[in-house]
Scaffold this motif. Structure first.
Motif, mmCIF file in Angstrom:
data_model
loop_
_atom_site.group_PDB
_atom_site.id
_atom_site.type_symbol
_atom_site.label_atom_id
_atom_site.label_comp_id
_atom_site.label_asym_id
_atom_site.label_seq_id
_atom_site.Cartn_x
_atom_site.Cartn_y
_atom_site.Cartn_z
ATOM 1 N N LEU A 53 -3.399 -18.269 -6.131
ATOM 2 C CA LEU A 53 -3.881 -17.219 -7.023
ATOM 3 C C LEU A 53 -5.346 -16.934 -6.709
ATOM 4 N N ILE A 54 -5.665 -15.670 -6.529
ATOM 5 C CA ILE A 54 -7.017 -15.259 -6.171
ATOM 6 C C ILE A 54 -7.533 -14.320 -7.247
ATOM 7 N N ASP A 55 -8.732 -14.581 -7.757
ATOM 8 C CA ASP A 55 -9.347 -13.668 -8.713
ATOM 9 C C ASP A 55 -9.599 -12.322 -8.035
ATOM 10 N N TRP A 56 -9.129 -11.250 -8.636
ATOM 11 C CA TRP A 56 -9.250 -9.917 -8.046
ATOM 12 C C TRP A 56 -10.705 -9.525 -7.849
ATOM 13 N N LYS A 57 -11.579 -9.991 -8.743
ATOM 14 C CA LYS A 57 -12.995 -9.646 -8.651
ATOM 15 C C LYS A 57 -13.681 -10.330 -7.472
ATOM 16 N N ASP A 58 -13.050 -11.356 -6.890
ATOM 17 C CA ASP A 58 -13.642 -12.066 -5.754
ATOM 18 C C ASP A 58 -13.209 -11.489 -4.412
ATOM 19 N N ILE A 59 -12.380 -10.447 -4.415
ATOM 20 C CA ILE A 59 -11.851 -9.871 -3.182
ATOM 21 C C ILE A 59 -12.745 -8.719 -2.727
ATOM 22 N N ALA A 60 -13.118 -8.743 -1.419
ATOM 23 C CA ALA A 60 -13.936 -7.671 -0.853
ATOM 24 C C ALA A 60 -13.069 -6.496 -0.429
ATOM 25 N N THR A 61 -11.981 -6.769 0.301
ATOM 26 C CA THR A 61 -11.020 -5.749 0.701
ATOM 27 C C THR A 61 -9.764 -6.458 1.174
ATOM 28 N N LEU A 62 -8.748 -5.690 1.534
ATOM 29 C CA LEU A 62 -7.485 -6.286 1.975
ATOM 30 C C LEU A 62 -6.691 -5.268 2.761
ATOM 31 N N ASN A 63 -5.643 -5.764 3.440
ATOM 32 C CA ASN A 63 -4.707 -4.855 4.080
ATOM 33 C C ASN A 63 -3.302 -5.409 3.947
ATOM 34 N N SER A 64 -2.326 -4.500 3.912
ATOM 35 C CA SER A 64 -0.924 -4.863 3.823
ATOM 36 C C SER A 64 -0.112 -3.809 4.558
ATOM 37 N N SER A 65 0.835 -4.268 5.391
ATOM 38 C CA SER A 65 1.654 -3.336 6.165
ATOM 39 C C SER A 65 2.939 -2.950 5.452
ATOM 40 N N LYS A 66 3.194 -3.531 4.258
ATOM 41 C CA LYS A 66 4.441 -3.232 3.563
ATOM 42 C C LYS A 66 4.199 -2.255 2.410
ATOM 43 N N PRO A 67 5.224 -1.555 1.950
ATOM 44 C CA PRO A 67 5.065 -0.636 0.819
ATOM 45 C C PRO A 67 4.695 -1.396 -0.465
ATOM 46 N N LEU A 68 3.829 -0.785 -1.250
ATOM 47 C CA LEU A 68 3.413 -1.364 -2.524
ATOM 48 C C LEU A 68 3.275 -0.250 -3.546
ATOM 49 N N LEU A 69 3.604 -0.570 -4.798
ATOM 50 C CA LEU A 69 3.346 0.338 -5.901
ATOM 51 C C LEU A 69 1.956 0.035 -6.435
ATOM 52 N N VAL A 70 1.055 1.010 -6.361
ATOM 53 C CA VAL A 70 -0.342 0.832 -6.753
ATOM 54 C C VAL A 70 -0.541 1.477 -8.117
ATOM 55 N N LYS A 71 -0.782 0.645 -9.132
ATOM 56 C CA LYS A 71 -1.037 1.138 -10.482
ATOM 57 C C LYS A 71 -2.532 1.033 -10.774
ATOM 58 N N GLN A 72 -3.121 2.174 -11.181
ATOM 59 C CA GLN A 72 -4.548 2.218 -11.450
ATOM 60 C C GLN A 72 -4.805 2.289 -12.952
ATOM 61 N N SER A 73 -6.057 2.439 -13.306
ATOM 62 C CA SER A 73 -6.438 2.503 -14.715
ATOM 63 C C SER A 73 -5.738 3.688 -15.380
ATOM 64 N N GLY A 74 -5.336 3.484 -16.630
ATOM 65 C CA GLY A 74 -4.601 4.518 -17.334
ATOM 66 C C GLY A 74 -3.160 4.544 -16.894
ATOM 67 N N PHE A 75 -2.622 5.758 -16.640
ATOM 68 C CA PHE A 75 -1.218 5.900 -16.282
ATOM 69 C C PHE A 75 -1.035 6.318 -14.824
ATOM 70 N N GLU A 76 -2.100 6.358 -14.067
ATOM 71 C CA GLU A 76 -2.015 6.808 -12.685
ATOM 72 C C GLU A 76 -1.392 5.728 -11.804
ATOM 73 N N GLN A 77 -0.437 6.119 -10.983
ATOM 74 C CA GLN A 77 0.182 5.196 -10.051
ATOM 75 C C GLN A 77 0.724 5.976 -8.861
ATOM 76 N N GLU A 78 0.868 5.275 -7.730
ATOM 77 C CA GLU A 78 1.417 5.887 -6.533
ATOM 78 C C GLU A 78 2.008 4.802 -5.651
ATOM 79 N N SER A 79 2.908 5.217 -4.768
ATOM 80 C CA SER A 79 3.512 4.300 -3.808
ATOM 81 C C SER A 79 2.785 4.445 -2.478
#
Length: 331
Positions: A53-79
């Motif tokens: 488990l990694i604290d999200w606030k300690d992450i500088a950046t990341l990459n992933s080659s697989k599809p992910l559902l990205v949910k942002q603040s409020g109701f905004e989300q995208e694949s």
């Protein structure tokens, strides 16, 4: 662009496509498979340390080659088709086009489960042993489990429970129950469920109970964060007891809920079913449970369970509650 950020992007290009990579603000780099982001914790499954488990606030950046559902603040989300490393505190979301998103705006990352998933198999098995040493030496043993297999448009659900109790060396309780459900999906949410359940009790008033049902179900979600299903059915039941046999038609409703927290380390779950016969002296029969499971490692769980059984009717009514603490496994 800073040289260190250019170096991050060059490293990202050179990485194998199958690995997800997380760069921390302190300069460390972790590789593995992103399980999910929830509650400010990113769960990363690694070959060298299992699930971390990694604290999200300690992450500088990341990459992933697989599809992910990205949910942002409020109701905004995208694949996203993939995520690419960007400047410190940001990530590039790739989905046809490319745009940078601040990590602080991202609330959840969830690997989606498409409708035509080849095969998904999950389940739990819990064991509880309760020993009371007072005037009556009582040993209570119970084991329960459930398993779900999803293949294409079909889903198989099997759950069961066995309980045995001895008091002063004499067996005072022995019962088991099992249920098999077959679901056929027509959309991502809607499905039809056929069910068959059986209960046997060697010491209760009801010696045997069988129930068959068919009806629609709705799946609100089913992903790495958990699931939530609602099902309604019209069924046929049969009860065999010392007072005689009874056959009846019945309506039933049930829910199946699971939600993981703290980077999937903690899990809350609840299942329940209410059966309402169309005739007779019983108005309803309710069978429900709720509990918590704590992940000790990749397979072991510590579980706390609360069970409630109720019967309501013009001549017969009653309620039983059980609290159990036990160990279990999950897959």
């Amino acid at each position: 662009m800073r040289w260190q950020n250019l170096w991050l992007l060059l490293c990202c290009v050179g990485l194998p496509a199958a690995a997800d990579t997380v760069w921390l603000k302190n300069g460390d780099r972790l590789t593995g498979d992103i399980v999910l982001l929830d509650g400010g914790k990113l769960a990363l499954k690694t070959k060298y340390a299992g699930r971390v488990l990694i604290d999200w606030k300690d992450i500088a950046t990341l990459n992933s080659s697989k599809p992910l559902l990205v949910k942002q603040s409020g109701f905004e989300q995208e694949s996203s088709r993939q995520l690419q490393a960007a400047d410190n505190g940001k990530v590039k979301v790739i989905n046809g086009d490319s745009r940078e998103v601040a990590l602080s705006d991202i609330q959840q990352l969830i690997p989606p489960r498409p409708l035509l998933e080849d095969l998904v198999w999950e389940g739990n098995a819990d064991l509880d042993l309760d020993m009371d040493r007072d005037d009556n030496n009582t040993n209570n043993f119970s084991v329960s489990g459930d398993s779900r297999v999803r293949h294409g448009l079909w889903r198989h659900v099997l759950d069961g429970e066995y309980e045995r109790e001895k008091e002063n060396g004499e067996e005072t309780e022995s019962n088991w129950q099992a249920e098999y459900d077959l679901d056929r999906f027509f959309t991502q949410q809607w499905f039809v469920r056929g069910s068959v359940s059986e209960l046997r009790d060697d010491f209760g008033d009801i010696e045997r109970q069988s129930l068959y049902g068919l009806g629609p179900g709705y799946q609100f979600w089913d992903n790495e964060l958990g699931r939530f299903d609602l099902i309604g059915q019209l069924g046929r039941g049969k009860v065999r007891s010392s007072k005689g046999d009874i056959e009846f038609d019945a309506y039933s409703g049930e829910w199946d809920y699971k939600r993981v927290f703290w980077g999937s380390r903690m899990e809350f779950f609840s299942t329940a079913q209410i059966v309402m016969p169309t005739e007779g002296q019983i108005d309803y029969v309710f069978d429900g449970e709720a509990g918590l499971r704590y992940r000790l490692n990749e397979w072991a769980r510590l579980s706390l369970l609360y069970e409630l059984d109720q019967v309501g009717g013009s001549r017969e009514s009653g309620s039983e509650e059980h609290y159990t603490l036990g160990m279990g496994v999950a897959w």
